[in-house]
Design an enzyme around this catalytic site. Structure first.
Site, short mmCIF file in Angstrom:
data_model
loop_
_atom_site.label_atom_id
_atom_site.label_comp_id
_atom_site.label_asym_id
_atom_site.label_seq_id
_atom_site.Cartn_x
_atom_site.Cartn_y
_atom_site.Cartn_z
CG ASN A 8 11.47 16.48 -18.48
OD1 ASN A 8 11.42 17.39 -17.66
ND2 ASN A 8 11.17 16.68 -19.75
CD GLU A 47 10.99 20.94 -19.28
OE1 GLU A 47 10.21 21.89 -19.46
OE2 GLU A 47 10.62 19.74 -19.29
CE1 TYR A 155 12.20 18.31 -22.88
CE2 TYR A 155 13.38 20.40 -22.92
CZ TYR A 155 12.20 19.70 -22.81
OH TYR A 155 11.02 20.37 -22.62
CG ASP A 196 10.93 14.37 -22.72
OD1 ASP A 196 10.29 13.64 -23.51
OD2 ASP A 196 10.47 15.41 -22.22
CG ASN A 198 8.76 16.27 -25.95
OD1 ASN A 198 7.69 16.16 -25.37
ND2 ASN A 198 9.63 17.22 -25.66
CG ASP A 302 5.83 17.48 -16.36
OD1 ASP A 302 7.03 17.41 -16.04
OD2 ASP A 302 5.44 18.02 -17.41
CG HIS A 303 8.50 14.02 -17.83
ND1 HIS A 303 8.59 13.39 -19.06
CD2 HIS A 303 8.05 15.28 -18.09
CE1 HIS A 303 8.22 14.23 -20.01
NE2 HIS A 303 7.89 15.38 -19.45
CB CYS A 467 -19.89 17.54 -12.36
SG CYS A 467 -19.67 16.15 -11.23
CG HIS A 470 -18.62 12.14 -10.54
ND1 HIS A 470 -17.98 12.81 -11.56
CD2 HIS A 470 -18.25 10.84 -10.66
CE1 HIS A 470 -17.24 11.96 -12.27
NE2 HIS A 470 -17.40 10.76 -11.75
CB CYS A 493 -15.93 16.83 -13.78
SG CYS A 493 -15.82 15.53 -12.52
CB CYS A 507 -18.37 13.26 -15.64
SG CYS A 507 -18.72 14.82 -14.79
#
Length: 516
Positions: A8, A47, A155, A196, A198, A302-303, A467, A470, A493, A507
């Site tokens: 993807n 995609e 897809y 993909d 999904n 992102d894949h 935060c 941390h 965070c 966190c």
């Protein structure tokens, strides 16, 4: 060996941005470098986010490969899949869509099964988003037998929680995909479904399955339960005809994810889900699959890519199917008719008297150009008296002939006001003193507000709060979900999202930037 890879790509231009090319879509070798790095005989992309009208030749025609595209017909810059086959793995047939609605009857694959439960309009809608592409190949086993292998590059839709109609669309698409795959299998072809899907099938395929309500009751997961089977399952009417090749070879592999949230930076800590699969029919997976792998180190989307290696060889077709991109008229090198480029334009009406011109000039402009050229030649041939050089002062004298011959009245400028004599220095000083006396004194509150405003403007934004987990500066985010808090900003965070047990992950600090 036959190596297939699915990815993807989140826009076919996305992985090209990192290459040394000023304009990725026009770089003739950029996409080939991406394909060569994947090192596969067949590369299936999802995609792509291109439509046919914006597809450029460097993306469509890649040296050493033959390509096939399915475009979204409903939206621009949305969905779309593409399959790139090396010339050594040229398919014998190719087809766009699952239903056959867009079949051309020239090099199509066929074998649709009984689709009476779908209307023609529903089939057209399901295939109009460019989500499926089929290629059929001839393969040779180690025993020398030739068989047919059909790859379904898919897809699958995402079910938006705020749009229940999309869940219905997704499940109907799943149903159509399963019917077509099983029909091809019944016709004697081996079948691979890759892409993909999904859906994260099992809890092991999701980073935080325990927090999801009724995880195993999700309609998409229940559909996958019916589609797939385990190696130890005995064949039967209620046993799935396909297998997840990765779980067949890596049944207990933890944190094998293929998709991560970009906003939360979850990829840094591998906190995602497995949405991308290489599925095959049971006999094909058990007999020929030598490896099934993920490529999380490959960036650009992102894949991450997923793939498999089959212990078979591909027998290339002598000629590409008709769906091949190189046969499209815009890339085929054939001359197009000029009528395809001609579009009637609406002419705007000519506005009259846009510029005022003397009447003798208007009459001169209306004379035919041919007559003007004839008179010019006649004067040159007659050799009339030459004009004398004009005196410079003649240009500053009023022309009486223009006012006599022209019937155009020139506009007169109205007087702005009565003429006044300039004030003396004493009068100016007196007026200034009176003006200062008449000024209302500024209150202390107004002066304080103005001072505070300029101090805040010149001092810059206030520092980010720290935060709680941390003691590090936070980041500001904006609520984009529709609701009473839509558009509000908050602090959280700045670390990437990860397992709650990992101290280096984000966190739970949260603070509104302004109280409601």
């Amino acid at each position: 060996m036959l190596r297939v890879v699915s990815w993807n790509i989140n826009g076919i231009r996305s992985p090209l941005q990192g290459l040394a090319c000023q304009e990725p879509s026009s770089c003739p070798t950029a996409l080939r470098r991406v394909l060569d790095e994947l090192d596969a005989d067949i590369v299936c992309l999802q995609e792509t986010k291109v439509t046919r009208d914006v597809l450029t030749e460097p993306l469509a025609i890649v040296e050493g490969y033959n390509s096939y595209f399915s475009f979204s017909r409903s939206r621009s810059g949305y969905s779309g899949v593409a399959t790139f086959c090396k010339d050594s793995a040229t398919p014998v047939a190719a087809e766009e869509g699952l239903s056959g609605v867009f079949a051309t009857l020239n090099g199509d694959i066929g074998c649709y099964g009984n689709m009476d439960e779908f209307t023609q309009e529903e089939l057209r809608v399901l295939d109009s988003e460019g989500r499926a592409l089929l290629t059929q190949h001839k393969i040779r086993t180690l025993e020398g037998k030739e068989k047919t292998l059909t790859l379904i590059n898919v897809y699958c839709p995402h079910a938006d929680p705020g749009k229940p109609e999309r869940l219905t669309f997704k499940m109907r698409f799943y149903r159509l995909l399963q019917m077509r795959a099983e029909a091809l299998l019944a016709a004697g072809s081996h079948v691979i479904i890759l892409g993909d899907l999904n859906t994260a099938h099992r809890p092991i395929d999701h980073c935080d399955a325990s927090s999801l309500e009724c995880f195993e009751e999700d309609p998409g997961r229940k559909w996958m339960d019916g589609l797939l089977s385990n190696p130890g399952d005995e064949a039967g009417p209620h046993i799935g005809l396909f297998m997840d090749s990765y779980r067949y070879l890596h049944p207990k592999q933890q944190r094998a994810f293929t998709c991560w949230s970009v906003v939360s930076g979850a990829r840094h800590l591998n906190y995602g889900s497995r949405l991308d699969y290489v599925l095959g029919d049971r006999a094909l997976v058990i007999d020929t699959f030598q490896a099934s792998f993920l490529l999380p180190e490959v960036m650009g989307s992102d894949h991450c890519p997923v793939g498999a290696v089959l212990n078979v060889s591909c027998v290339p077709a002598k000629q590409c199917p008709a769906l091949c991109t190189r046969f499209l008229p815009e890339f085929a090198g054939t001359q197009l008719k000029i009528l395809r480029f001609l579009v009637p334009l609406e002419q705007e009406p000519v506005r009259e008297q846009q510029v005022l011109q003397p009447s003798h000039q208007i009459q001169a402009q209306r004379q035919p150009r041919k007559a003007c050229m004839h008179s010019t030649r006649l004067r040159k041939s007659q050799g009339g008296p030459k004009r004398k050089q004009k005196n410079l002062m003649s240009y500053f004298q009023p022309s009486s002939s223009l006012s006599q011959t022209s019937g155009v009245e020139l506009p007169t400028l109205p007087l702005v006001g009565p003429l006044t004599t300039p004030k003396t220095a004493e009068e100016v000083a007196t007026a200034t003193v009176l003006e200062e006396k008449n000024k209302v004194p500024e209150s202390k509150d107004e002066k304080g507000e103005r001072t505070a405003f300029w101090k805040s403007m010149l001092s810059g934004p206030s520092p980010m709060p720290l935060c709680g987990g941390h003691r590090e500066p936070c980041v500001m985010r904006t609520v984009k979900k529709t609701g009473p808090n839509f558009g509000r900003q908050f602090y959280m965070c700045a670390r990437p999202r990860g397992p709650p047990s990992d101290p280096s992950s984000r966190c739970n600090f949260f603070l509104w930037s302004r109280p409601s």
